[in-house]
Design an enzyme around this catalytic site. Structure first.
Site, short mmCIF file in Angstrom:
data_model
loop_
_atom_site.label_atom_id
_atom_site.label_comp_id
_atom_site.label_asym_id
_atom_site.label_seq_id
_atom_site.Cartn_x
_atom_site.Cartn_y
_atom_site.Cartn_z
N LYS A 90 0.95 -1.25 0.08
CA LYS A 90 0.02 -0.17 -0.01
C LYS A 90 0.88 1.23 0.16
CE LYS A 90 -3.83 1.91 2.62
NZ LYS A 90 -4.62 1.99 3.82
N SER A 147 -9.60 1.93 2.67
CA SER A 147 -8.88 2.67 1.75
C SER A 147 -7.75 1.85 1.07
CB SER A 147 -8.00 3.52 2.76
OG SER A 147 -7.34 2.93 3.68
N SER A 177 -9.98 -0.49 6.87
CA SER A 177 -9.37 -0.10 5.51
C SER A 177 -8.85 -1.48 4.89
CB SER A 177 -8.40 0.97 5.76
OG SER A 177 -8.97 2.14 5.44
#
Lengths: 472, 487
Positions: A73, A148, A172
């Site tokens: 990420k 996210s 997330s």
């Protein structure tokens, strides 16, 4: 396509090289470019790593993740590589160091293939808050992948890497896992070092993996976990085996939260799937109890008061002076701050900075922040109470399946409600996992969530493995 | 400014001081970066000091130990659980955009510092709190004409902030208080106390009130006083300014003022309304740290002697004067040197005189610190005993033997012997010398005997010359007088 580490291992045993596995993924990423999962592919460094691992394999000195290709990420630091948290404010920024969790994966010979799109600074539930565009859900490209960690979920779902890392502050990891049919795991707060994770809300953030099997999730967590002098909020204890065999003679006590399943916004198919699983567990001899959790309505407000407060302070360092984006229209320091931050941050991040600044302001602190802390304690205590009487809690990961791109953009409150079932584990710090046990008639997957006791990753993961084999 | 003594006497100043002391830990408060003054700019900076994305603070436990030392010295209550807080504000030399400090739970509370008031009487200045925090970097405005330069070497250096109660009532007391705190931190080896380099910094909260008033006056904070003398000057100015304003019927405002050392005045920096809202909240990146009673006890047992303790010991047990005790305890290293000397001699007064006299002048002349002095304290003690036993005259000791000791740090007895400086009080020996002097200076002797007594000095000089300074002047003088009156 490699579905799991075992398949990678089998391929290596049959003479496939790590380099060719890496090339396979590079090709695959290129084919699926339109999904917009990767912000940057580290082709050169990944291939260089792969060659080194191939050497090690020849010498029988390779680590446990040899052949495994991992995406990060874009809020995890990786030395000499860009990291931007999908924000313009970090334009051009190259990290000078590697996050502890990433370093440990590399030490076990994982290949790091690139950085993955996400909501800006991990703020969002649809990946629509990225400064670099939406990520498409491979199950239906009109749909969001969740957020996210949208890019991380999609990268695994679409076979762009073997596993990926995400971060989970309010759901997330688990929510996009639910939307993409992958397994997403948030370890206990304090289990995996946060050093090198670009903080959103420091007392909530945890790094966790996405993968297709519980076994892979367990191995990745096990490798990343353990003491680290660089994170004082960490449990300073050595990591242990996170996937012991499930004791089939053991009869479990499981709780489901009545208030969640009975809540209005939940999709009926998701609700009935939960009941199906409950019945299945009962038929296997386990006890499943409905428990009350009368704080559902307090969950989201508490989460937003506390996380935005921490975020408003965590993001102060992005000031246009030291690194990253610097407004070229600014004159003087004050103006540099204002313009760089106004131009560099996206709308959602600015909204949350304002909210967080407000709740910490003189005269409002007690009404919001202090009260938020108190409610958090109440939620922690209640969760602890449930898990004192039960081994695990099961609940839906998300109230719905993936929604259409653009559907909730205008309404932040509806968007915030996406996290209604996931924030509990962040408020209380408990480990929680989303398992792809649901298939909706609309053709989209959804996840079932299991939550365990603090630092009982081993118990929760072996239970997850059991659920995956018995409740498919 | 012109306020009369009479008007001044109507008012009582109320002063509280906040002192920031940079801790002499080897590394910074929340990273392994070197804590070192004077390094090339931006060299003691890792990603943590730079506040790079994803970094977290790493507590340096030495900072806690240093703060505890100060707390013990001031008799404070030491908190068991150390909570940290963030103080948020934007400034280019503050890379994280917040400073890690302690807010509602300082490491030390209560306690006091013993000072002398303007009349020399003892006075206890109460402490509100001592807390730990980190320093910011340095903004340098005077090197580049167009830009402000930032040096982050200082960012993250550990500080303690010592906050006094508003117990101070004059600028002299404030001066004495800062002096005392500086002396303490230096004795404790936790701060070098250098105000010019900024390792000790002081802000003052000042108000004045009519002596019979019930409520405090409007408080003004004065900053930027970079020497002890300036603390005194700034406070003196501020007291007069406030009294004058009140006398004129002007309204004082709560504000922060800047001291200007060039003209000794203060000017307004910002009003209370314009002050920052620092949005303090608990630092989520640092777990609260527990300090056990045993740990505090361990630190307590390893505490060095403190200036007040030594001062009392010197004036009572050793019988030194207030003045002598004050000079010796003023600097820790001097006191420790003195302590060493008196392990070998009981002539405390002589030891004090050597330290304050010959030794200090030598240090001053060579611009040396006492720690650089290559002179064993036991040799100083030996020198004292040579004088006391009459083997060495004071002047010979001071003018001849002492300079030799500074050269090689040898035993003064050895030096005196090898140079044939040991003085004699053997009567026969001295009488022979006197006889020789009488024989060699017949006219002067005759004049003396005729009543010209002022010639005694000359004759004595001749005698000492003859003895090469070795004759014990006391016995020589006595014998000379006797022999001259014999005829």
């Amino acid at each position: 396509m490699y579905h799991s580490f075992d398949e990678i291992k089998a391929a290596l045993d049959h003479g496939t090289s790590v380099e060719s596995i890496t090339k396979h993924y590079l090709k695959r990423i290129d084919e699926k470019k339109h999904l917009n999962a990767f912000l940057e592919v580290f082709a050169d460094s990944a291939l260089a790593q792969a060659k080194r691992v191939d050497e090690k394999l020849k010498n029988n000195t390779a680590g446990r993740l040899a052949g495994v290709v991992i995406g990060l990420k874009d809020n995890l630091a990786y030395k000499d590589h860009k990291v931007s948290a999908s924000s313009k404010i970090l334009e051009g920024f190259v990290s000078l160091y590697t996050a502890t969790a990433v370093e440990r994966l590399i030490a076990e010979d994982a290949v790091i293939i690139g950085r993955l799109n996400c909501d800006e600074f991990a703020m969002g539930s649809s990946n629509e808050n990225s400064a670099f565009g939406n990520v498409l859900n491979p199950h239906n490209e009109k749909m969001v992948p969740g957020g996210s960690s949208g890019g991380s979920a999609v990268a695994v779902a679409a076979g762009l890497c073997t596993a990926s890392l995400g971060t989970d502050t309010g759901g997330s990891i688990r929510q996009p896992a639910s939307f993409t049919g992958t397994i997403g795991f948030k370890p206990t707060y304090g289990r995996v070092s946060r050093y090198g994770l670009l903080a959103y809300a420091s007392s909530f953030d945890q790094i966790g993996p996405f993968a297709n099997t519980v076994k892979d999730v367990a191995l990745l967590t096990e490798i990343m976990a353990g003491k680290d002098e660089f994170d004082s909020t960490l449990l300073q204890e050595d990591s242990k085996n996170f996937l012991p065999a499930f004791d089939t003679t053991r009869k479990l006590k499981i709780a489901y939260i009545k208030d969640c399943i009975e809540s209005e916004g939940i999709d009926p198919e998701i609700r009935s799937r939960i009941f199906e699983i409950i019945e299945k567990l009962r038929s296997l001899g386990h006890t499943v109890n409905a428990v009350d959790f009368p704080y559902l309505n307090q969950m989201i407000p508490t989460y937003y008061v506390l996380t935005t407060a921490e975020a408003s302070s965590n993001y102060a360092r992005y000031d246009g002076v030291h690194y990253g984006y610097h407004s070229s229209n600014a004159e003087g320091v004050e103006d540099t701050y204002k313009k760089s931050r106004s131009e560099g941050f996206g709308e959602e991040v600015k909204r949350r900075i304002m909210l967080g600044t407000f709740v910490l302001s003189h005269g409002y602190y007690d009404a919001y922040y202090t009260k938020g802390q108190k409610v958090r304690r109440v939620i922690q205590n209640k969760t602890k109470e449930i898990l004192t009487n039960h081994d695990f809690i099961i609940l839906p990961t998300t109230p719905t399946t993936a929604f259409e791109i653009g559907a909730n953009v205008a309404d932040p409150i509806t968007m915030y409600l996406q996290d209604i079932f996931t924030v509990q584990a962040n408020l209380s710090g408990n480990p929680a996992i989303s398992l792809p046990l649901g298939n909706h008639s609309n053709g989209l997957p959804f996840g079932i969530q299991a939550m365990g006791k603090h630092f009982d990753e081993a118990g929760l993961l072996s239970f997850s493995d059991y659920l995956m084999s018995n409740c498919k | 400014m012109a306020i009369t003594e009479e008007i001044r006497a109507k008012y009582k100043p109320v002063i509280g001081l906040e002192i920031h002391a940079q801790m002499l830990t080897r590394s910074k408060a929340y990273s392994n970066d070197k804590n070192e003054y004077g390094s090339a700019p931006n060299t003691n900076v890792s990603v943590i000091t730079l506040g790079h994305p994803g970094t977290l603070p790493r507590m340096n436990r030495k900072t806690i130990d240093f703060a505890i030392r100060m707390g013990i010295a001031c008799d404070c209550k030491i908190s068991e659980l150390q909570h940290f807080a963030r103080k948020n504000y934007f400034y280019p030399d503050l890379p994280k955009g917040y400073q890690i400090t302690q807010d509602t739970t300082p490491i030390c509370t209560g306690g006091s510092v013993l000072i002398k008031d303007e009349n020399g009487n003892e006075k206890r200045v109460g402490l509100t709190r001592i807390h730990m925090e980190e320093d910011a970097g340095k903004s340098i405005h005077d090197i580049d004409p167009f830009n402000t330069l930032i040096d982050l070497n200082r960012a993250g250096v550990p500080l303690i902030e010592i906050v006094s109660e508003p117990d101070i009532t004059s600028s002299q007391q404030a001066y004495n208080y800062v002096t005392e705190v500086r002396k303490l931190v230096r004795y404790l080896d936790i701060c070098d106390g250098n105000m010019e380099e900024g390792s000790l910094r002081c802000d003052a909260n000042i108000s004045v009130m009519l002596k019979d008033a019930k409520e405090f006056g409007v408080k003004v904070e004065v900053k930027n006083m970079n020497s002890m003398r300036n603390v005194q000057r700034a406070i003196e100015y501020e007291i007069e300014r406030q009294i004058e304003a009140i006398e004129k019927g002007e309204k004082l405002v709560q504000e922060t003022r800047n001291f200007n050392a060039l003209n000794g005045t203060t000017t307004a920096m910002r009003s209370k309304e314009a002050a920052n809202d620092y949005r303090y909240f608990p630092e989520p990146d640092l777990q609260p740290i527990r300090v056990t009673q045993q740990h505090v006890q361990k630190i307590r047992e390893a505490m060095p002697p403190l200036p007040n303790f030594l001062h009392t010991k010197y004036t009572t047990e050793l019988g030194l004067s207030e003045y002598d005790a004050g000079v010796i305890t003023d600097q820790k290293e001097i006191a420790l040197y003195f302590e060493e000397i008196i392990r070998y001699t009981k002539n405390y007064k002589a030891a004090a005189n050597w330290v304050m006299g010959d030794i200090k002048s030598h240090l001053n002349a060579k611009a040396l610190d006492i720690t650089e002095l290559k002179l064993s304290p036991n040799h100083v003690a030996e020198l004292i005993s040579l004088i006391d036993s009459g083997k060495l005259s004071h002047s010979l000791a001071s003018q001849k033997v002492f300079p030799e000791m500074l050269k090689a740090d040898e035993s003064p007895l050895k030096i005196a012997e090898s140079n044939n400086w040991i003085q004699t009080s053997d009567e026969g020996e001295i009488k022979k010398l006197i006889a020789a002097v009488i024989a060699e200076n017949p006219s002067e002797i005759a004049r003396y005997r005729a009543g010209e007594t002022k010639l005694m000095g000359f004759i004595m000089g001749q005698l000492m010359k003859k003895s090469a300074g070795k004759a014990d002047p006391k016995s020589a003088g006595k014998l000379l007088t006797e022999m001259l009156s014999e005829n």
